[in-house]
Write a protein that holds these residues in place. Structure first.
Motif, PDB file in Angstrom:
ATOM      1  N   LYS A   1       0.810  -1.211   0.000  1.00 26.68           N
ATOM      2  CA  LYS A   1       0.000   0.000   0.000  1.00 26.68           C
ATOM      3  C   LYS A   1       0.847   1.266   0.000  1.00 26.68           C
ATOM      4  O   LYS A   1       0.333   2.362   0.199  1.00 26.68           O
ATOM      5  N   CYS A   2       2.164   1.109  -0.250  1.00 25.55           N
ATOM      6  CA  CYS A   2       3.063   2.254  -0.309  1.00 25.55           C
ATOM      7  C   CYS A   2       3.328   2.643  -1.758  1.00 25.55           C
ATOM      8  O   CYS A   2       3.488   1.774  -2.622  1.00 25.55           O
TER       9      CYS A   2
ATOM     10  N   CYS B   1       4.001  -0.833   5.261  1.00 24.97           N
ATOM     11  CA  CYS B   1       3.133  -0.548   4.110  1.00 24.97           C
ATOM     12  C   CYS B   1       1.756  -1.171   4.288  1.00 24.97           C
ATOM     13  O   CYS B   1       1.095  -1.539   3.308  1.00 24.97           O
ATOM     14  N   SER B   2       1.319  -1.289   5.533  1.00 26.91           N
ATOM     15  CA  SER B   2      -0.002  -1.858   5.790  1.00 26.91           C
ATOM     16  C   SER B   2      -1.116  -0.848   5.560  1.00 26.91           C
ATOM     17  O   SER B   2      -2.283  -1.212   5.446  1.00 26.91           O
ATOM     18  N   SER B   3      -0.758   0.450   5.501  1.00 32.70           N
ATOM     19  CA  SER B   3      -1.751   1.499   5.231  1.00 32.70           C
ATOM     20  C   SER B   3      -1.290   2.320   4.026  1.00 32.70           C
ATOM     21  O   SER B   3      -0.102   2.329   3.688  1.00 32.70           O
TER      22      SER B   3
ATOM     23  N   LYS C   1       0.089   5.109   1.906  1.00 32.15           N
ATOM     24  CA  LYS C   1       0.978   6.235   2.162  1.00 32.15           C
ATOM     25  C   LYS C   1       1.859   6.479   0.950  1.00 32.15           C
ATOM     26  O   LYS C   1       2.018   5.609   0.094  1.00 32.15           O
TER      27      LYS C   1
ATOM     28  N   LYS D   1       0.928  10.047   5.068  1.00 36.00           N
ATOM     29  CA  LYS D   1      -0.272   9.234   5.126  1.00 36.00           C
ATOM     30  C   LYS D   1      -1.430   9.995   4.495  1.00 36.00           C
ATOM     31  O   LYS D   1      -1.790  11.067   4.956  1.00 36.00           O
TER      32      LYS D   1
ATOM     33  N   SER E   1      -4.631   9.242   4.352  1.00 43.52           N
ATOM     34  CA  SER E   1      -5.880   9.292   5.119  1.00 43.52           C
ATOM     35  C   SER E   1      -5.879  10.417   6.140  1.00 43.52           C
ATOM     36  O   SER E   1      -6.900  11.033   6.412  1.00 43.52           O
TER      37      SER E   1
END
Length: 244
Positions: A171-172, A198-200, A202, A227, A229
């Motif tokens: 997710k990066c 990289c779990s969220s 960004k 980030k 979000s």
């Protein structure tokens, strides 16, 4: 009110203008010429006598009416239309009677139109995503300025690469110089105090810097994580292993 003449000429009665919409050429008319052309177009195909024109165009507005004046205004309107590219005879003279707009002329009208050459332009409003286009540049400028002022070191970053790699991993979304590889980045994060996560979603910006300071010269990576979000960013440095 607006009249369309022959499909490419517009006549705006309020702004008193004739406009060629293909070229943008614009001619401003006098008040009398505007009233005369409006009267003729409102009676498209109908013959208007000289007396009718005298009353509706001249006498009603306190203007001096005479055959010579009327002939001069008709001649001026014909020349204006010709100058804007109209080859067809739009205003027809009926000897000893009056004038009319030719039945062959293509005339349409629209009461809610503003002429293109005079209407006010609406300021361009950039779409929301435009704000984020220059985000990497702004972040880099702020961090470099901070390093110079607060840390008191001499940065020798060198010329920025013309191209920037964009690599997606989990997710990066990484932005880094073509001189760097993801292996270089992974090896550098292995030395960092905070691991790569990289779990969220960004964005990660990686810049290689050559630092000249009182402690000597060395190479380090400047990492900026943003980030999406939360719309916030954090930055930190990682010295390359050979310089530690």
């Amino acid at each position: 009110m607006r009249f369309d003449i022959e499909g490419f000429i517009t006549f705006d009665t309020e702004d008193a203008t004739l406009v060629n919409v293909l070229t943008g050429d614009c001619i401003e008319l006098s008040q009398t010429s505007t009233r005369l052309l409006t009267e003729l177009l409102n009676h498209h195909g109908d013959l208007l006598s000289r007396n009718e024109i005298f009353q509706s165009v001249f006498d009603k507005y306190g203007a001096r009416a005479s055959n010579s004046n009327l002939n001069q205004y008709i001649s001026t309107l014909r020349r204006n239309l010709c100058d804007l590219g109209v080859e067809k005879e739009i205003i027809v003279t009926v000897p000893r009677i009056g004038f009319k707009i030719s039945e062959e002329a293509i005339i349409n009208n629209d009461r809610e139109y503003k002429t293109p050459c005079l209407e006010e332009k609406t300021p361009d409003v950039s779409p929301p995503y435009q704000k984020w286009r220059y985000r990497p540049v702004l972040i880099r400028a702020l961090i470099v300025a901070f390093a110079i002022v607060v840390l008191g070191i001499n940065l020798d970053i060198g010329r920025a690469d013309a191209d920037t790699q964009e690599i997606v991993q989990d997710k990066c979304q990484f932005f880094l110089s073509p001189a760097l590889s993801m292996k270089d980045v992974a090896d550098s994060f292995a030395l960092a105090s905070q691991p790569l996560d990289c779990s969220s979603i960004k964005e990660v910006y990686v810049y290689r810097q050559q630092i000249k300071s009182s402690l000597g010269n060395y190479i380090q990576l400047l990492i900026v994580e943003c980030k999406k979000s939360k719309s916030n960013c954090v930055s930190f440095y990682i010295r390359e292993q050979g310089n530690v």
